[in-house]
Scaffold this motif. Structure first.
Motif, PDB file in Angstrom:
ATOM      1  N   GLN A 143       0.998  -1.205  -0.058  1.00  0.00           N
ATOM      2  CA  GLN A 143       0.156  -0.029  -0.014  1.00  0.00           C
ATOM      3  C   GLN A 143       0.774   1.158  -0.141  1.00  0.00           C
ATOM      4  O   GLN A 143       1.977   1.292   0.739  1.00  0.00           O
ATOM      5  CB  GLN A 143      -0.914  -0.230   1.417  1.00  0.00           C
ATOM      6  CG  GLN A 143      -1.930   0.941   1.138  1.00  0.00           C
ATOM      7  CD  GLN A 143      -1.597   2.252   1.924  1.00  0.00           C
ATOM      8  OE1 GLN A 143      -0.681   2.231   2.465  1.00  0.00           O
ATOM      9  NE2 GLN A 143      -2.559   3.320   1.790  1.00  0.00           N
ATOM     10  N   GLY A 144       0.565   2.107  -0.767  1.00  0.00           N
ATOM     11  CA  GLY A 144       1.445   3.252  -1.031  1.00  0.00           C
ATOM     12  C   GLY A 144       1.890   4.092   0.219  1.00  0.00           C
ATOM     13  O   GLY A 144       2.914   4.612   0.348  1.00  0.00           O
ATOM     14  N   GLY A 145       0.818   4.279   1.164  1.00  0.00           N
ATOM     15  CA  GLY A 145       1.345   4.937   2.450  1.00  0.00           C
ATOM     16  C   GLY A 145       2.276   4.272   3.217  1.00  0.00           C
ATOM     17  O   GLY A 145       3.220   4.724   3.704  1.00  0.00           O
ATOM     18  N   LEU A 146       2.243   2.895   3.292  1.00  0.00           N
ATOM     19  CA  LEU A 146       3.244   2.202   3.943  1.00  0.00           C
ATOM     20  C   LEU A 146       4.452   2.248   3.142  1.00  0.00           C
ATOM     21  O   LEU A 146       5.578   2.386   3.823  1.00  0.00           O
ATOM     22  CB  LEU A 146       2.614   0.569   3.960  1.00  0.00           C
ATOM     23  CG  LEU A 146       1.376   0.819   4.684  1.00  0.00           C
ATOM     24  CD1 LEU A 146       0.897  -0.903   4.699  1.00  0.00           C
ATOM     25  CD2 LEU A 146       1.755   0.905   6.198  1.00  0.00           C
ATOM     26  N   VAL A 147       4.543   2.552   1.804  1.00  0.00           N
ATOM     27  CA  VAL A 147       5.918   2.748   0.873  1.00  0.00           C
ATOM     28  C   VAL A 147       6.357   3.879   1.607  1.00  0.00           C
ATOM     29  O   VAL A 147       7.513   3.961   1.601  1.00  0.00           O
ATOM     30  CB  VAL A 147       5.553   2.689  -0.424  1.00  0.00           C
ATOM     31  CG1 VAL A 147       6.857   3.043  -1.205  1.00  0.00           C
ATOM     32  CG2 VAL A 147       5.169   1.287  -0.986  1.00  0.00           C
ATOM     33  N   ALA A 148       5.538   5.091   1.840  1.00  0.00           N
ATOM     34  CA  ALA A 148       6.145   6.188   2.166  1.00  0.00           C
ATOM     35  C   ALA A 148       6.788   6.005   3.533  1.00  0.00           C
ATOM     36  O   ALA A 148       7.509   6.706   3.844  1.00  0.00           O
ATOM     37  CB  ALA A 148       4.917   7.192   2.232  1.00  0.00           C
ATOM     38  N   GLY A 149       6.174   5.014   4.387  1.00  0.00           N
ATOM     39  CA  GLY A 149       6.683   4.784   5.751  1.00  0.00           C
ATOM     40  C   GLY A 149       8.277   4.438   5.687  1.00  0.00           C
ATOM     41  O   GLY A 149       9.131   4.768   6.571  1.00  0.00           O
ATOM     42  N   PHE A 150       8.480   3.499   4.622  1.00  0.00           N
ATOM     43  CA  PHE A 150       9.917   2.932   4.527  1.00  0.00           C
ATOM     44  C   PHE A 150      10.787   4.187   4.029  1.00  0.00           C
ATOM     45  O   PHE A 150      12.066   4.190   4.571  1.00  0.00           O
ATOM     46  CB  PHE A 150       9.742   2.103   3.241  1.00  0.00           C
ATOM     47  CG  PHE A 150       9.138   0.440   3.817  1.00  0.00           C
ATOM     48  CD1 PHE A 150       9.635  -0.231   4.894  1.00  0.00           C
ATOM     49  CD2 PHE A 150       8.028   0.009   2.825  1.00  0.00           C
ATOM     50  CE1 PHE A 150       8.926  -1.065   5.065  1.00  0.00           C
ATOM     51  CE2 PHE A 150       7.696  -1.017   3.163  1.00  0.00           C
ATOM     52  CZ  PHE A 150       7.743  -1.789   4.150  1.00  0.00           C
ATOM     53  N   LEU A 151      10.114   5.017   3.267  1.00  0.00           N
ATOM     54  CA  LEU A 151      11.061   5.929   2.753  1.00  0.00           C
ATOM     55  C   LEU A 151      11.221   7.029   3.882  1.00  0.00           C
ATOM     56  O   LEU A 151      12.268   7.778   4.056  1.00  0.00           O
ATOM     57  CB  LEU A 151      10.334   6.638   1.593  1.00  0.00           C
ATOM     58  CG  LEU A 151      10.409   5.828   0.134  1.00  0.00           C
ATOM     59  CD1 LEU A 151       9.352   6.312  -0.796  1.00  0.00           C
ATOM     60  CD2 LEU A 151      11.967   5.731  -0.378  1.00  0.00           C
ATOM     61  N   ASP A 152      10.072   7.308   4.519  1.00  0.00           N
ATOM     62  CA  ASP A 152      10.423   8.131   5.850  1.00  0.00           C
ATOM     63  C   ASP A 152      11.472   7.684   6.632  1.00  0.00           C
ATOM     64  O   ASP A 152      12.333   8.536   7.209  1.00  0.00           O
ATOM     65  CB  ASP A 152       9.072   8.410   6.535  1.00  0.00           C
ATOM     66  CG  ASP A 152       9.199   9.601   7.493  1.00  0.00           C
ATOM     67  OD1 ASP A 152       9.929  10.514   7.620  1.00  0.00           O
ATOM     68  OD2 ASP A 152       8.286   9.102   8.305  1.00  0.00           O
ATOM     69  N   GLU A 153      11.324   6.596   6.933  1.00  0.00           N
ATOM     70  CA  GLU A 153      12.372   5.929   7.845  1.00  0.00           C
ATOM     71  C   GLU A 153      13.832   6.012   7.364  1.00  0.00           C
ATOM     72  O   GLU A 153      14.697   6.543   8.106  1.00  0.00           O
ATOM     73  CB  GLU A 153      11.913   4.361   8.052  1.00  0.00           C
ATOM     74  CG  GLU A 153      12.779   3.584   9.215  1.00  0.00           C
ATOM     75  CD  GLU A 153      12.225   3.894  10.488  1.00  0.00           C
ATOM     76  OE1 GLU A 153      12.831   3.329  11.568  1.00  0.00           O
ATOM     77  OE2 GLU A 153      11.089   4.630  10.745  1.00  0.00           O
ATOM     78  N   ALA A 154      13.889   5.740   6.385  1.00  0.00           N
ATOM     79  CA  ALA A 154      15.422   6.042   5.601  1.00  0.00           C
ATOM     80  C   ALA A 154      15.747   7.237   5.624  1.00  0.00           C
ATOM     81  O   ALA A 154      17.004   7.651   6.046  1.00  0.00           O
ATOM     82  CB  ALA A 154      15.601   5.248   4.264  1.00  0.00           C
ATOM     83  N   MET A 155      14.839   8.033   5.116  1.00  0.00           N
ATOM     84  CA  MET A 155      15.411   9.615   5.112  1.00  0.00           C
ATOM     85  C   MET A 155      15.602  10.193   6.679  1.00  0.00           C
ATOM     86  O   MET A 155      16.635  10.910   6.811  1.00  0.00           O
ATOM     87  CB  MET A 155      14.476  10.589   4.450  1.00  0.00           C
ATOM     88  CG  MET A 155      14.344  10.147   3.134  1.00  0.00           C
ATOM     89  SD  MET A 155      13.151  11.353   2.078  1.00  0.00           S
ATOM     90  CE  MET A 155      11.707  10.855   2.879  1.00  0.00           C
ATOM     91  N   GLY A 156      14.787   9.740   7.549  1.00  0.00           N
ATOM     92  CA  GLY A 156      14.870  10.440   8.818  1.00  0.00           C
ATOM     93  C   GLY A 156      16.143   9.847   9.546  1.00  0.00           C
ATOM     94  O   GLY A 156      17.164  10.612  10.255  1.00  0.00           O
TER      95      GLY A 156
END
Length: 139
Positions: free
Chosen positions: A50-63
């Motif tokens: 799901q797209g929002g969960l993809v955003a979570g992976f990216l947010d974790e890496a960027m943060g």
């Protein structure tokens, strides 16, 4: 215990859910590499994460790129995240890369990539954030 020996984010339920594991940090590039395991429960009827969960992976890496760039003293507070889904994201192993593009006293710019286990680019993101003192609850 050194940062490299420390678990990625101990006692953080969201990190456990995403199966996050620290892989490496490149000081010169201010870039972190994390490993994720997307569980089957993240898959939609379309057959991908799901797209929002993809955003979570990216947010974790960027943060975490910013956290490591500040020697674990700061954590970013997102003002804006922009994400592009380039390919369907499957369940299973994934690679997340986060990088500090520019870090100032009042604003930071981050970028992230989510790749398949074979290195295929699946999604990318950018973030504009405020640097804040890192909460002490997650060592």
């Amino acid at each position: 215990m050194s940062n490299a020996e420390r678990p990625h984010n101990p006692h953080a339920a969201h990190a456990d859910l995403m199966g996050v594991e620290f892989d490496s940090y490149d000081t010169a590039r201010e870039e972190i590499t994390l490993r994720f395991t997307a569980p089957a429960s993240f898959i939609t009827p379309r057959g991908s994460v799901q797209g929002g969960l993809v955003a979570g992976f990216l947010d974790e890496a960027m943060g975490w790129a910013h956290v490591w760039a500040t020697d674990h003293a700061e954590a970013p507070l997102n003002l804006e995240i922009s994400m592009s889904l380039l390919r369907p994201v499957p369940a299973g192993p994934l690679i997340g890369k986060g990088r500090v593009v520019r870090r100032g006293r009042r604003v930071i710019f981050l970028e992230g990539q989510l790749l398949s286990d074979d290195g295929t680019l699946l999604a990318s993101a950018t973030s504009t954030a405020i640097p804040t003192p890192r909460p002490q609850g997650d060592a």
